[in-house]
Motif scaffolding. Structure first.
Motif, PDB file in Angstrom:
ATOM      1  N   TYR B  64       0.774  -0.815  -0.171  1.00  0.00           N
ATOM      2  CA  TYR B  64      -0.200   0.021  -0.174  1.00  0.00           C
ATOM      3  C   TYR B  64       1.177   1.241   0.170  1.00  0.00           C
ATOM      4  CZ  TYR B  64      -2.680  -2.947   1.457  1.00  0.00           C
ATOM      5  OH  TYR B  64      -4.106  -4.414   1.863  1.00  0.00           O
ATOM      6  N   SER B  65       0.445   2.278  -0.291  1.00  0.00           N
ATOM      7  CA  SER B  65       0.986   3.467  -0.388  1.00  0.00           C
ATOM      8  C   SER B  65       0.092   4.070  -0.137  1.00  0.00           C
ATOM      9  CB  SER B  65       1.687   4.339  -1.489  1.00  0.00           C
ATOM     10  OG  SER B  65       0.799   4.396  -2.254  1.00  0.00           O
ATOM     11  N   VAL B  66      -0.019   5.690   0.567  1.00  0.00           N
ATOM     12  CA  VAL B  66      -0.448   6.909   0.853  1.00  0.00           C
ATOM     13  C   VAL B  66      -0.756   7.804  -0.284  1.00  0.00           C
ATOM     14  CG1 VAL B  66      -1.893   5.828   2.676  1.00  0.00           C
ATOM     15  CG2 VAL B  66       0.019   7.077   2.802  1.00  0.00           C
ATOM     16  N   SER B  67      -0.968   9.185  -0.129  1.00  0.00           N
ATOM     17  CA  SER B  67      -1.191  10.508  -0.730  1.00  0.00           C
ATOM     18  C   SER B  67      -1.653  10.751   0.562  1.00  0.00           C
ATOM     19  CB  SER B  67      -1.278  10.570  -1.953  1.00  0.00           C
ATOM     20  OG  SER B  67      -1.644  11.497  -2.299  1.00  0.00           O
ATOM     21  N   ARG B  68      -1.284  12.934   0.993  1.00  0.00           N
ATOM     22  CA  ARG B  68      -2.470  13.582   1.401  1.00  0.00           C
ATOM     23  C   ARG B  68      -1.870  15.161   1.459  1.00  0.00           C
ATOM     24  NH1 ARG B  68      -3.484  14.291   7.825  1.00  0.00           N
ATOM     25  NH2 ARG B  68      -5.579  15.351   7.659  1.00  0.00           N
ATOM     26  N   GLU B  69      -2.617  15.210  -0.302  1.00  0.00           N
ATOM     27  CA  GLU B  69      -2.644  16.438  -0.383  1.00  0.00           C
ATOM     28  C   GLU B  69      -2.833  17.592   0.193  1.00  0.00           C
ATOM     29  OE1 GLU B  69       0.387  17.217  -3.274  1.00  0.00           O
ATOM     30  OE2 GLU B  69       1.281  14.903  -2.894  1.00  0.00           O
ATOM     31  N   LYS B  70      -4.121  17.568   0.298  1.00  0.00           N
ATOM     32  CA  LYS B  70      -4.917  18.263   1.474  1.00  0.00           C
ATOM     33  C   LYS B  70      -5.565  17.388   2.439  1.00  0.00           C
ATOM     34  CE  LYS B  70      -6.640  20.665  -3.465  1.00  0.00           C
ATOM     35  NZ  LYS B  70      -7.917  21.115  -3.872  1.00  0.00           N
ATOM     36  N   GLU B  72      -7.864  18.097   4.235  1.00  0.00           N
ATOM     37  CA  GLU B  72      -9.226  17.280   4.195  1.00  0.00           C
ATOM     38  C   GLU B  72      -9.623  16.308   3.076  1.00  0.00           C
ATOM     39  OE1 GLU B  72      -9.291  19.538   3.028  1.00  0.00           O
ATOM     40  OE2 GLU B  72      -9.624  19.768   0.786  1.00  0.00           O
ATOM     41  N   ARG B  73      -8.079  15.371   3.251  1.00  0.00           N
ATOM     42  CA  ARG B  73      -8.311  14.354   1.729  1.00  0.00           C
ATOM     43  C   ARG B  73      -7.298  13.225   2.131  1.00  0.00           C
ATOM     44  NH1 ARG B  73     -11.562  13.374  -3.224  1.00  0.00           N
ATOM     45  NH2 ARG B  73     -12.078  15.282  -2.877  1.00  0.00           N
ATOM     46  N   PHE B  74      -7.194  12.114   1.376  1.00  0.00           N
ATOM     47  CA  PHE B  74      -6.745  10.880   2.912  1.00  0.00           C
ATOM     48  C   PHE B  74      -6.621   9.803   1.444  1.00  0.00           C
ATOM     49  CE2 PHE B  74      -2.804   9.047   4.646  1.00  0.00           C
ATOM     50  CZ  PHE B  74      -3.205   8.294   5.321  1.00  0.00           C
ATOM     51  N   SER B  75      -6.004   9.232   0.418  1.00  0.00           N
ATOM     52  CA  SER B  75      -5.746   8.631   0.082  1.00  0.00           C
ATOM     53  C   SER B  75      -4.972   6.825  -0.611  1.00  0.00           C
ATOM     54  CB  SER B  75      -5.439   8.601  -1.797  1.00  0.00           C
ATOM     55  OG  SER B  75      -6.660  10.123  -2.264  1.00  0.00           O
ATOM     56  N   LEU B  76      -5.463   6.093  -0.272  1.00  0.00           N
ATOM     57  CA  LEU B  76      -5.535   4.538   0.196  1.00  0.00           C
ATOM     58  C   LEU B  76      -4.986   4.335  -1.560  1.00  0.00           C
ATOM     59  CD1 LEU B  76      -3.885   2.225   1.962  1.00  0.00           C
ATOM     60  CD2 LEU B  76      -5.784   1.317   1.729  1.00  0.00           C
ATOM     61  N   ILE B  77      -3.793   4.203  -1.848  1.00  0.00           N
ATOM     62  CA  ILE B  77      -3.402   3.296  -2.600  1.00  0.00           C
ATOM     63  C   ILE B  77      -2.439   1.503  -3.308  1.00  0.00           C
ATOM     64  CG2 ILE B  77      -2.343   3.876  -5.126  1.00  0.00           C
ATOM     65  CD1 ILE B  77      -1.648   6.656  -3.957  1.00  0.00           C
TER      66      ILE B  77
END
Lengths: 112, 115
Positions: B64-70, B72-77
């Motif tokens: 897994y990897s994640v991204s938090r650019e903003k 309010e938003r947290f993405s799981l990849i």
């Protein structure tokens, strides 16, 4: 790392009966959270306990944290079908980031 | 009311596909979390983030990897989905407090099936 053991793993009761779910930690609990989950849905916060000996109640559900802060119990009085679901305990590990470690959950079935 | 939303309730993907799971919270929480839930294992933390662009590995980050650019938003990849990643994925958020842990608010979950 902290480990939480819940017992029993599953419970089937008749409506109107009382029941208790236990959560035991391998380390001191700095904060203990109880959540309820309906099947296939997210978790709903029930109660949080922090101090040894603390007890909190909401409607027919009472949660306690023992004096040594290594065990918590969740007691439901006069159970109803609406109490059915998965109950999970979560514990703070002592960091400032708010991470929780969860037990494996207790599945509660209440027969009308 | 605090609201945590997840992009899909149910998702079916094929082995090897790249999968994105999105989570959005509307309470200006600093902390955000991704868990997976499997029968008999409870919730296991995959990744968490305590601020924008900050991320920390949880207990089971492999695959897994994640991204938090903003905030309010947290993405799981899932870079290359595998069948053992079939699971219920739950997102949560909370305020950050230096002295105590605060309640986590959970989204409704995404049930991912990888064929």
């Amino acid at each position: 790392s902290q480990e939480l053991e819940q017992s029993p793993q599953s419970l089937i009761v008749q409506e109107g009966k009382n029941l208790t779910i236990n959560c035991t930690s391998s380390k001191t609990l700095y904060g203990l959270y109880w959540y309820k989950q309906k099947y296939g849905e997210g978790l709903i916060f029930l109660m949080m306990l922090q101090k040894g000996g603390e007890e909190k109640s909401h409607e027919k559900i009472t949660a306690k944290l023992d004096e040594k802060k290594q065990q918590s119990s969740l007691h439901i009085t006069a159970s109803q079908p609406s109490h059915a679901g998965i109950y999970l305990c979560g514990a703070e590990g002592g960091t400032s980031y708010g991470k929780l470690t969860f037990g494996q959950g207790t599945i509660l079935t209440v027969h009308p | 009311d605090v609201k945590v939303t997840q992009s899909s309730r149910y998702l079916v993907k094929r082995t090897g596909e790249k999968v994105f799971l999105e989570c959005v919270q509307d309470m200006d929480h600093e902390n955000m979390f991704w868990y997976r839930q499997d029968p008999g294992l409870g919730l296991r933390l995959i990744y968490f983030s305590y601020d924008v662009k900050m991320k920390e590995k949880g207990d089971i980050p492999e695959g897994y990897s994640v991204s938090r650019e903003k905030k309010e938003r947290f993405s799981l990849i899932l870079e290359s989905a595998s069948t053992n990643q079939t699971s219920m994925y739950l997102c949560a958020s909370s305020w950050r407090d230096s002295f105590t842990t605060t309640e986590q608010f959970f989204g409704p979950g995404t049930r991912l099936t990888v064929l």
